[in-house]
Design an enzyme around this catalytic site. Structure first.
Site, PDB file in Angstrom:
ATOM      1  N   LYS A 120       0.860  -1.182   0.000  1.00 29.96           N
ATOM      2  CA  LYS A 120       0.000   0.000   0.000  1.00 29.96           C
ATOM      3  C   LYS A 120       0.894   1.229   0.000  1.00 29.96           C
ATOM      4  O   LYS A 120       1.687   1.446   0.919  1.00 29.96           O
ATOM      5  CB  LYS A 120      -0.903  -0.009   1.233  1.00 29.96           C
ATOM      6  CG  LYS A 120      -1.794   1.223   1.318  1.00 29.96           C
ATOM      7  CD  LYS A 120      -2.803   1.106   2.429  1.00 29.96           C
ATOM      8  CE  LYS A 120      -3.613   2.380   2.562  1.00 29.96           C
ATOM      9  NZ  LYS A 120      -4.628   2.273   3.609  1.00 29.96           N
ATOM     10  N   LYS A 180      -2.113  -1.556  -3.857  1.00 30.72           N
ATOM     11  CA  LYS A 180      -2.961  -0.364  -3.835  1.00 30.72           C
ATOM     12  C   LYS A 180      -2.115   0.881  -3.927  1.00 30.72           C
ATOM     13  O   LYS A 180      -1.128   0.981  -3.200  1.00 30.72           O
ATOM     14  CB  LYS A 180      -3.764  -0.372  -2.529  1.00 30.72           C
ATOM     15  CG  LYS A 180      -4.649   0.818  -2.329  1.00 30.72           C
ATOM     16  CD  LYS A 180      -5.349   0.713  -1.011  1.00 30.72           C
ATOM     17  CE  LYS A 180      -6.059   2.034  -0.779  1.00 30.72           C
ATOM     18  NZ  LYS A 180      -6.289   2.289   0.591  1.00 30.72           N
TER      19      LYS A 180
HETATM   20  C1  PBG Z   1      -7.771   3.089   5.199  1.00 31.11           C
HETATM   21  C2  PBG Z   1      -7.988   3.076   3.749  1.00 31.11           C
HETATM   22  C3  PBG Z   1      -7.756   4.097   2.805  1.00 31.11           C
HETATM   23  C4  PBG Z   1      -8.216   3.614   1.588  1.00 31.11           C
HETATM   24  C5  PBG Z   1      -8.674   2.329   1.803  1.00 31.11           C
HETATM   25  N1  PBG Z   1      -8.508   2.015   3.138  1.00 31.11           N
HETATM   26  C6  PBG Z   1      -7.275   5.469   2.982  1.00 31.11           C
HETATM   27  C7  PBG Z   1      -5.890   5.800   3.193  1.00 31.11           C
HETATM   28  O1  PBG Z   1      -5.005   4.978   3.410  1.00 31.11           O
HETATM   29  O2  PBG Z   1      -5.660   6.993   3.199  1.00 31.11           O
HETATM   30  C8  PBG Z   1      -8.210   4.387   0.300  1.00 31.11           C
HETATM   31  C9  PBG Z   1      -9.136   3.884  -0.717  1.00 31.11           C
HETATM   32  C10 PBG Z   1      -9.345   4.760  -1.876  1.00 31.11           C
HETATM   33  O3  PBG Z   1      -8.717   5.806  -2.096  1.00 31.11           O
HETATM   34  O4  PBG Z   1     -10.211   4.368  -2.649  1.00 31.11           O
HETATM   35  N2  PBG Z   1      -6.480   3.131   5.622  1.00 31.11           N
END
Ligand code: PBG
Length: 326
Positions: free
Chosen positions: A199, A252
């Site tokens: 991520k 992600k």
């Molecule tokens: C929680 C989370 C996030 C997203 C999914 N789970 C936000 C982040 O890390 O800021 C982002 C999903 C998206 O942008 O569609 N941590």
């Protein structure tokens, strides 16, 4: 000289489906659902056209709308009634996500995934417990090991409520092992775990942070989310999560990280997921609204690209729209 090898021979309507290398089906998709404890009506999310925050009472109806398009899996995000320093509404038995999961799993056949993170539940907006003086000195970090226990508690409370799968997204080192052990200790050996393994600290999460009200109040997430410059490091993150017991490994965001999806596909024998994030959705919508892009075609091509790169499943805000057409 004329060519002897003519790839065009395989591009007729008759043969092209036979030789097509990737495909997209509604059964590949997971639809995000936002449940909001602060409202008793559906509230449209401005930066994500077509998406809404729904109260718990509307959660079942929302999931049934999604299932009618052929998409069977949902991932739940919560907007709690109150926030505090330790995100206690993330792991409350009567938390907004726990209440929604209880209803959805009792009243529908959807496959229910719980996003496991604290950022929507902490008053500072970080994904874990922060050092006391972090506000005055943003170089101080989220406390890794103190956060593990709270993430484990969150996952167990979601499994208790009936979640089929939990998806830790906090990028806390050791979170997969901590959660897997806690689930097993609580008798939830059958609950699957999909880790947000790679991520990245991405600007493409902007619209989500509006939607879920989870932007950090100070500092940023660079000390726990990955540097967009790094590719090898994703293999390290994924290897750790696989060793710790992740059933599915996620990358992600999606489109800007196709190389990472492809690397993980080649390197691991586990299913690979890609998260086609809020910014990827919002930018296509914005361009389409201006008449600059064909929304349906570009959405389809985006998701097909993620499949081609090696994703088995895709979390996407386009799930409903495309599910309908696939
Ligand atoms: C929680 C989370 C996030 C997203 C999914 N789970 C936000 C982040 O890390 O800021 C982002 C999903 C998206 O942008 O569609 N941590």
């Amino acid at each position: 000289m004329y060519p002897t090898d003519r790839p065009r021979r395989l591009r007729t309507d008759g043969v092209s489906p036979l030789v097509s290398e990737s495909s997209l089906a509604a059964s590949d998709l997971v639809a995000p659902v936002f449940v909001d404890a602060t409202t008793d009506e559906r509230v449209p999310i401005e930066s994500m056209p077509g998406h809404e925050r729904v109260p718990v009472d509307e959660a079942v109806a929302r999931v049934e709308e999604i299932r009618r398009t052929g998409v069977e899996a949902v991932i739940l995000f919560g907007i709690p009634e109150t926030k505090d320093a330790t995100g206690s509404r993330a792991y409350a038995e009567d938390g907004v996500v726990q209440r929604a999961i209880r209803r959805i799993s009792a009243e529908t056949d959807a496959y229910v995934i719980g996003d496991v993170c604290l950022c929507e539940y902490t008053d500072h907006g970080h994904c874990g417990v922060v050092e006391e003086s972090a506000e005055s000195d943003p170089t101080l970090t989220v406390k890794n090991d103190e956060t593990l226990e709270l993430l484990a508690e969150t996952a167990v409370s979601q499994a208790d409520a009936g979640a089929d799968m939990v998806a830790p997204s906090a990028m806390t080192d050791g979170q997969v092992r901590a959660i897997r052990e806690a689930l097993d200790d609580a008798g939830h050996e059958g609950v699957a775990l999909m880790s947000y393994a790679a991520k990245y600290e991405s600007a493409f999460y902007g619209p989500f942070r509006d939607a879920a009200d989870g932007a950090p109040a100070f500092g940023d997430r660079r000390h726990y989310q990955m540097d967009p410059a790094n590719r090898r490091e994703a293999l390290r993150e994924a290897r750790l999560d696989a060793e710790e017991g992740a059933d599915v490994l996620m990358v992600k965001p999606g489109l800007p990280y196709l190389d990472v999806v492809s690397d993980l596909r080649r390197e691991f024998d586990r299913p690979i997921a890609a998260y086609n994030v809020s910014g990827e959705y919002a930018m296509l919508h914005a361009a389409a609204e201006n008449g600059w892009l064909d929304l349906e075609a570009t959405a389809h091509e985006s998701l097909l690209s993620l499949k081609r790169a090696g994703a088995d499943l895709i979390v996407t805000y386009f799930a409903e729209d495309l599910g309908d057409r696939l």
